[in-house]
Design a protein around this motif. Structure first.
Motif, short mmCIF file in Angstrom:
data_model
loop_
_atom_site.label_atom_id
_atom_site.label_comp_id
_atom_site.label_asym_id
_atom_site.label_seq_id
_atom_site.Cartn_x
_atom_site.Cartn_y
_atom_site.Cartn_z
N GLY A 1 22.15 17.33 -90.90
CA GLY A 1 22.44 18.75 -90.68
C GLY A 1 21.66 19.38 -89.55
N LEU A 2 21.04 18.53 -88.71
CA LEU A 2 20.29 19.04 -87.55
C LEU A 2 21.20 19.15 -86.34
CD1 LEU A 2 17.04 16.91 -87.98
CD2 LEU A 2 17.15 19.42 -87.99
N GLY A 3 20.99 20.18 -85.54
CA GLY A 3 21.67 20.27 -84.25
C GLY A 3 20.99 19.32 -83.27
N LEU A 4 21.65 19.09 -82.11
CA LEU A 4 21.19 18.04 -81.21
C LEU A 4 21.15 18.48 -79.75
CD1 LEU A 4 20.35 15.01 -81.03
CD2 LEU A 4 22.78 14.49 -80.71
N ASN A 5 19.94 18.49 -79.19
CA ASN A 5 19.72 18.71 -77.77
C ASN A 5 19.12 17.43 -77.17
OD1 ASN A 5 20.50 21.35 -78.30
ND2 ASN A 5 18.46 22.23 -78.03
N ALA A 6 19.05 17.37 -75.86
CA ALA A 6 18.43 16.21 -75.20
C ALA A 6 17.88 16.67 -73.86
CB ALA A 6 19.43 15.08 -75.01
N GLY A 7 16.81 15.98 -73.40
CA GLY A 7 16.27 16.33 -72.10
C GLY A 7 15.09 15.48 -71.68
N HIS A 8 14.87 15.47 -70.40
CA HIS A 8 13.77 14.83 -69.65
C HIS A 8 14.27 13.65 -68.82
CE1 HIS A 8 9.44 14.94 -68.77
NE2 HIS A 8 9.69 13.73 -68.35
N ASP A 9 14.16 13.81 -67.52
CA ASP A 9 14.56 12.78 -66.55
C ASP A 9 16.06 12.49 -66.54
OD1 ASP A 9 11.52 10.75 -66.58
OD2 ASP A 9 12.15 12.44 -65.32
N LEU A 10 16.87 13.43 -67.03
CA LEU A 10 18.31 13.25 -66.90
C LEU A 10 18.72 13.58 -65.48
CD1 LEU A 10 19.46 14.71 -70.33
CD2 LEU A 10 19.23 12.31 -69.68
N ASP A 11 19.75 12.89 -64.98
CA ASP A 11 20.17 13.12 -63.59
C ASP A 11 21.66 12.82 -63.42
OD1 ASP A 11 18.49 10.08 -62.48
OD2 ASP A 11 20.49 10.35 -63.36
N LEU A 12 22.14 12.92 -62.19
CA LEU A 12 23.58 12.75 -61.93
C LEU A 12 24.06 11.33 -62.23
CD1 LEU A 12 24.06 14.85 -58.65
CD2 LEU A 12 24.94 15.38 -60.95
N GLU A 13 23.16 10.36 -62.22
CA GLU A 13 23.57 8.98 -62.52
C GLU A 13 23.68 8.71 -64.01
OE1 GLU A 13 22.98 9.45 -58.68
OE2 GLU A 13 21.22 9.63 -59.97
N ASN A 14 22.70 9.23 -64.80
CA ASN A 14 22.63 8.79 -66.21
C ASN A 14 23.21 9.79 -67.20
OD1 ASN A 14 20.62 10.76 -66.77
ND2 ASN A 14 19.02 9.39 -66.03
N LEU A 15 23.60 10.98 -66.74
CA LEU A 15 23.97 12.06 -67.67
C LEU A 15 25.30 11.83 -68.38
CD1 LEU A 15 23.40 14.83 -68.90
CD2 LEU A 15 24.34 15.87 -66.79
N ALA A 16 26.33 11.45 -67.66
CA ALA A 16 27.67 11.35 -68.27
C ALA A 16 27.68 10.31 -69.40
CB ALA A 16 28.71 11.01 -67.21
N TYR A 17 27.03 9.19 -69.18
CA TYR A 17 27.04 8.13 -70.20
C TYR A 17 26.34 8.60 -71.47
CZ TYR A 17 26.61 3.39 -72.17
OH TYR A 17 26.68 2.28 -72.98
N LEU A 18 25.23 9.31 -71.31
CA LEU A 18 24.53 9.84 -72.49
C LEU A 18 25.44 10.79 -73.25
CD1 LEU A 18 21.48 9.91 -73.74
CD2 LEU A 18 21.51 12.23 -72.80
N ALA A 19 26.09 11.68 -72.54
CA ALA A 19 26.97 12.66 -73.19
C ALA A 19 28.14 11.98 -73.90
CB ALA A 19 27.49 13.66 -72.16
N GLN A 20 28.60 10.87 -73.33
CA GLN A 20 29.71 10.13 -73.97
C GLN A 20 29.25 9.47 -75.27
OE1 GLN A 20 30.80 7.24 -70.99
NE2 GLN A 20 31.44 8.85 -69.54
N LYS A 21 28.01 9.00 -75.31
CA LYS A 21 27.56 8.14 -76.39
C LYS A 21 26.80 8.85 -77.51
CE LYS A 21 29.26 4.41 -74.60
NZ LYS A 21 30.41 3.74 -75.24
N LEU A 22 26.45 10.12 -77.29
CA LEU A 22 25.69 10.83 -78.34
C LEU A 22 26.61 11.75 -79.14
CD1 LEU A 22 22.16 11.87 -77.06
CD2 LEU A 22 22.98 9.71 -78.00
N PRO A 23 26.97 11.36 -80.36
CA PRO A 23 27.82 12.22 -81.17
C PRO A 23 27.09 13.52 -81.53
CG PRO A 23 26.91 10.45 -82.52
CD PRO A 23 26.50 10.17 -81.11
#
Ligand SMILES: CC(=O)[C@@H](O)[C@H](O)COP(=O)(O)O
Ligand SMILES: NCC(=O)COP(=O)(O)O
Length: 240
Positions: free
Chosen positions: A184-206
């Motif tokens: 029941g927790l909401g989900l944020n993410a951050g630190h060292d994200l960039d144009l190369e690695n961002l889309a894949y993280l967003a795809q894979k984190l439900p």
């Protein structure tokens, strides 16, 4: 879609390089970044005020029309600032005063009683509270017991390993995200994200709701322009 909160610490770093210099205008940058499409502004007022000053946080409250996310270690001064400013979101980070940058999430098992008190106080002022966490599903039960609304996954390890093996890099984050959502927790993410690695993280984190990005985005903006860069990062999130 995953919201983008732009961390403007490094714009303040440039401003502070000339002492009390007024340029770049931090408040105007925040207004423009929102106008360019960001859904939030994040700041991390550190005790030494190396970049974001406490007065910047007070001034930004009157300027930010999306969401103001204030990050920091819940020292008495930090809590007093949050009580005064009442940002929409507070992200609790266990940084030491002399940390070069954030380098770990909370030991929520050991510090759950302390965090529970801090979370309750901040929520009494109307803040949504997020706690900075390493990607470990075993931490989720204790994180939920603090009463926090969300966790923010500390994505430095993901960013570091992404270029070598992105599928392996994202695994602990995906497992922790699934456990957080189940708790029941909401989900944020951050630190060292960039144009190369961002889309894949967003795809894979439900269930990912928000990313806060600063260092790479401001660095990219030096070459690509701030408006173009904000929109490039939002486009990466659309692919998620
Ligand atoms: C919590 C987090 O990961 C960011 O706020 C990071 O701490 C940025 O801080 P600096 O801009 O001081 O590196
Ligand atoms: N919470 C992460 C943040 O605000 C920005 O981190 P970074 O993109 O500057 O590494």
């Amino acid at each position: 879609m995953v919201k983008l909160s732009v961390n403007i610490n490094k714009i303040a770093t440039l401003r502070n390089a000339r002492g009390q210099h007024a340029r770049p205008d931090l408040l105007q940058a925040a207004r423009d970044i929102e106008r360019f499409g960001a859904e939030g502004i994040t700041v991390h007022p550190r005790p030494d005020e190396r970049h974001i000053r406490y007065q910047d946080v007070r001034d930004l409250k009157a300027v930010v029309t999306t969401e103001l996310n204030v990050e920091g270690n819940p020292t008495p001064d930090f809590l007093a600032l949050c009580r005064e400013v009442r940002p929409e979101q507070v992200t609790l980070v266990p940084d030491a005063p002399d940390a070069i940058t954030s380098n770990a999430g909370w030991d929520v098992v050991k510090q759950q009683d302390f965090l529970r008190e801090v979370v309750a106080e901040l929520k009494s002022h109307g803040a949504r509270v997020s706690i900075f966490l390493d990607p470990d599903p075993a931490l989720i039960a204790a994180a939920a017991s603090t009463g926090a609304d969300r966790i923010e996954l500390y994505t430095e390890a993901y960013a570091h390993h992404y270029p070598h093996d992105r599928a392996a890099a994202v695994l602990p984050y995906r497992a922790t995200a699934q456990a957080a959502v189940a708790a029941g927790l909401g989900l944020n993410a951050g630190h060292d994200l960039d144009l190369e690695n961002l889309a894949y993280l967003a795809q894979k984190l439900p269930g990912l709701q928000e990313v806060s990005i600063g260092h790479a985005l401001v660095a990219d903006a030096l070459y690509l322009g701030l408006e173009n860069t904000v929109q490039l990062y939002k486009r990466q999130l659309k692919q998620g």
